[in-house]
Scaffold this motif. Sequence first.
Motif, short mmCIF file in Angstrom:
data_model
loop_
_atom_site.label_atom_id
_atom_site.label_comp_id
_atom_site.label_asym_id
_atom_site.label_seq_id
_atom_site.Cartn_x
_atom_site.Cartn_y
_atom_site.Cartn_z
N GLU A 157 0.84 -1.18 0.00
CA GLU A 157 0.00 0.00 0.00
C GLU A 157 0.88 1.24 0.00
N GLU A 158 0.47 2.23 -0.76
CA GLU A 158 1.23 3.48 -0.81
C GLU A 158 1.04 4.26 0.49
N ILE A 159 2.17 4.76 1.04
CA ILE A 159 2.09 5.56 2.27
C ILE A 159 2.73 6.94 2.10
N GLY A 160 3.32 7.22 0.96
CA GLY A 160 3.94 8.52 0.76
C GLY A 160 4.80 8.53 -0.48
N GLN A 161 5.68 9.51 -0.54
CA GLN A 161 6.60 9.63 -1.67
C GLN A 161 7.96 10.07 -1.16
N SER A 162 8.96 9.86 -1.99
CA SER A 162 10.32 10.19 -1.61
C SER A 162 11.15 10.45 -2.86
N GLN A 163 12.12 11.32 -2.72
CA GLN A 163 13.12 11.53 -3.76
C GLN A 163 14.47 11.32 -3.10
N PRO A 164 14.99 10.07 -3.15
CA PRO A 164 16.20 9.72 -2.40
C PRO A 164 17.44 10.52 -2.76
N SER A 165 17.51 11.03 -3.98
CA SER A 165 18.67 11.84 -4.38
C SER A 165 18.19 12.86 -5.41
N PRO A 166 18.97 13.91 -5.63
CA PRO A 166 18.56 14.92 -6.62
C PRO A 166 18.37 14.35 -8.02
N SER A 167 19.09 13.29 -8.37
CA SER A 167 18.96 12.73 -9.71
C SER A 167 17.89 11.64 -9.80
N SER A 168 17.28 11.32 -8.68
CA SER A 168 16.26 10.29 -8.64
C SER A 168 14.90 10.87 -9.03
N PRO A 169 14.07 10.07 -9.70
CA PRO A 169 12.70 10.52 -9.91
C PRO A 169 11.95 10.50 -8.58
N LEU A 170 10.80 11.13 -8.54
CA LEU A 170 9.94 11.08 -7.36
C LEU A 170 9.34 9.68 -7.29
N LEU A 171 9.59 9.00 -6.18
CA LEU A 171 9.18 7.61 -6.02
C LEU A 171 8.01 7.49 -5.04
N LYS A 172 7.19 6.48 -5.23
CA LYS A 172 6.12 6.15 -4.30
C LYS A 172 6.70 5.20 -3.25
N VAL A 173 6.39 5.47 -1.98
CA VAL A 173 6.81 4.61 -0.88
C VAL A 173 5.63 3.71 -0.55
N MET A 174 5.90 2.41 -0.52
CA MET A 174 4.86 1.42 -0.26
C MET A 174 5.28 0.52 0.89
N ILE A 175 4.29 -0.08 1.56
CA ILE A 175 4.58 -0.95 2.71
C ILE A 175 3.53 -2.04 2.81
N ARG A 176 3.89 -3.12 3.46
CA ARG A 176 2.95 -4.21 3.75
C ARG A 176 3.54 -5.04 4.88
N PRO A 177 2.73 -5.87 5.52
CA PRO A 177 3.32 -6.81 6.49
C PRO A 177 4.27 -7.75 5.78
N THR A 178 5.34 -8.13 6.45
CA THR A 178 6.31 -9.03 5.85
C THR A 178 5.67 -10.38 5.55
N VAL A 179 4.88 -10.87 6.49
CA VAL A 179 4.16 -12.13 6.29
C VAL A 179 2.80 -11.80 5.70
N TRP A 180 2.51 -12.42 4.53
CA TRP A 180 1.24 -12.16 3.86
C TRP A 180 0.64 -13.45 3.38
N PRO A 181 -0.61 -13.73 3.62
CA PRO A 181 -1.47 -12.89 4.44
C PRO A 181 -1.06 -12.92 5.89
N PRO A 182 -1.40 -11.85 6.63
CA PRO A 182 -1.01 -11.80 8.05
C PRO A 182 -1.61 -12.98 8.81
N ARG A 183 -0.87 -13.44 9.81
CA ARG A 183 -1.36 -14.57 10.61
C ARG A 183 -2.23 -14.10 11.73
#
Length: 183
Positions: A157-183
């Motif tokens: 799931e998208e939670i934000g955006q980031s530009q890790p370096s000046p030469s990097s494009p604007l990236l989407k930051v995504m996250i999820r539980p490591t174990v899927w589906p969650p237990r």
Amino acid sequence: MTATAALELRTFTTIDDVRGDLLDVYADVRSDLLHLPNYSVTAFGERLDRHGAEPGFVAVVAYSDGFPVGYAYANTIEHGDRYWERTNPPPSDRHTDGPVAALKEIGVRRPWRKTGTARRIHDALLARRVEPFVTLMVNPVAGDGKVYALYESWAYEEIGQSQPSPSSPLLKVMIRPTVWPPR
């Protein structure tokens, strides 16, 4: 070499043992972008060396008949890591109050795409992680949006955006539980 050949997944916990294979696959996977400063092999090698020296580094490489065809690698990030400091809006403490696995790169050579290889590599990498969440950054226009949609189909799931370096494009930051589906 074909995409239907059997794959062997190998796990590496030190960069020295796998650096050459990661650079070779990266150069092939990103061949159409290598002219851009952020995507050059030199820039990738510098990021790879930095990530490989960080806590929790693990790489999984898929081989077909001894030939590297794809990879993913991750390391551990903690609350206050620059990864989170560059994320806008700042992520919730629910996600960042402890260690998180950061999937830094994943790539599969063209003949092995759309065969499930990327998912197998991804899942093998996450099977070794102990962190409750895994995060990644993705260029939303990569593959005409198909890469972003793929990660969504893997429950990110998208939670934000980031530009890790000046030469990097604007990236989407995504996250999820490591174990899927969650237990």
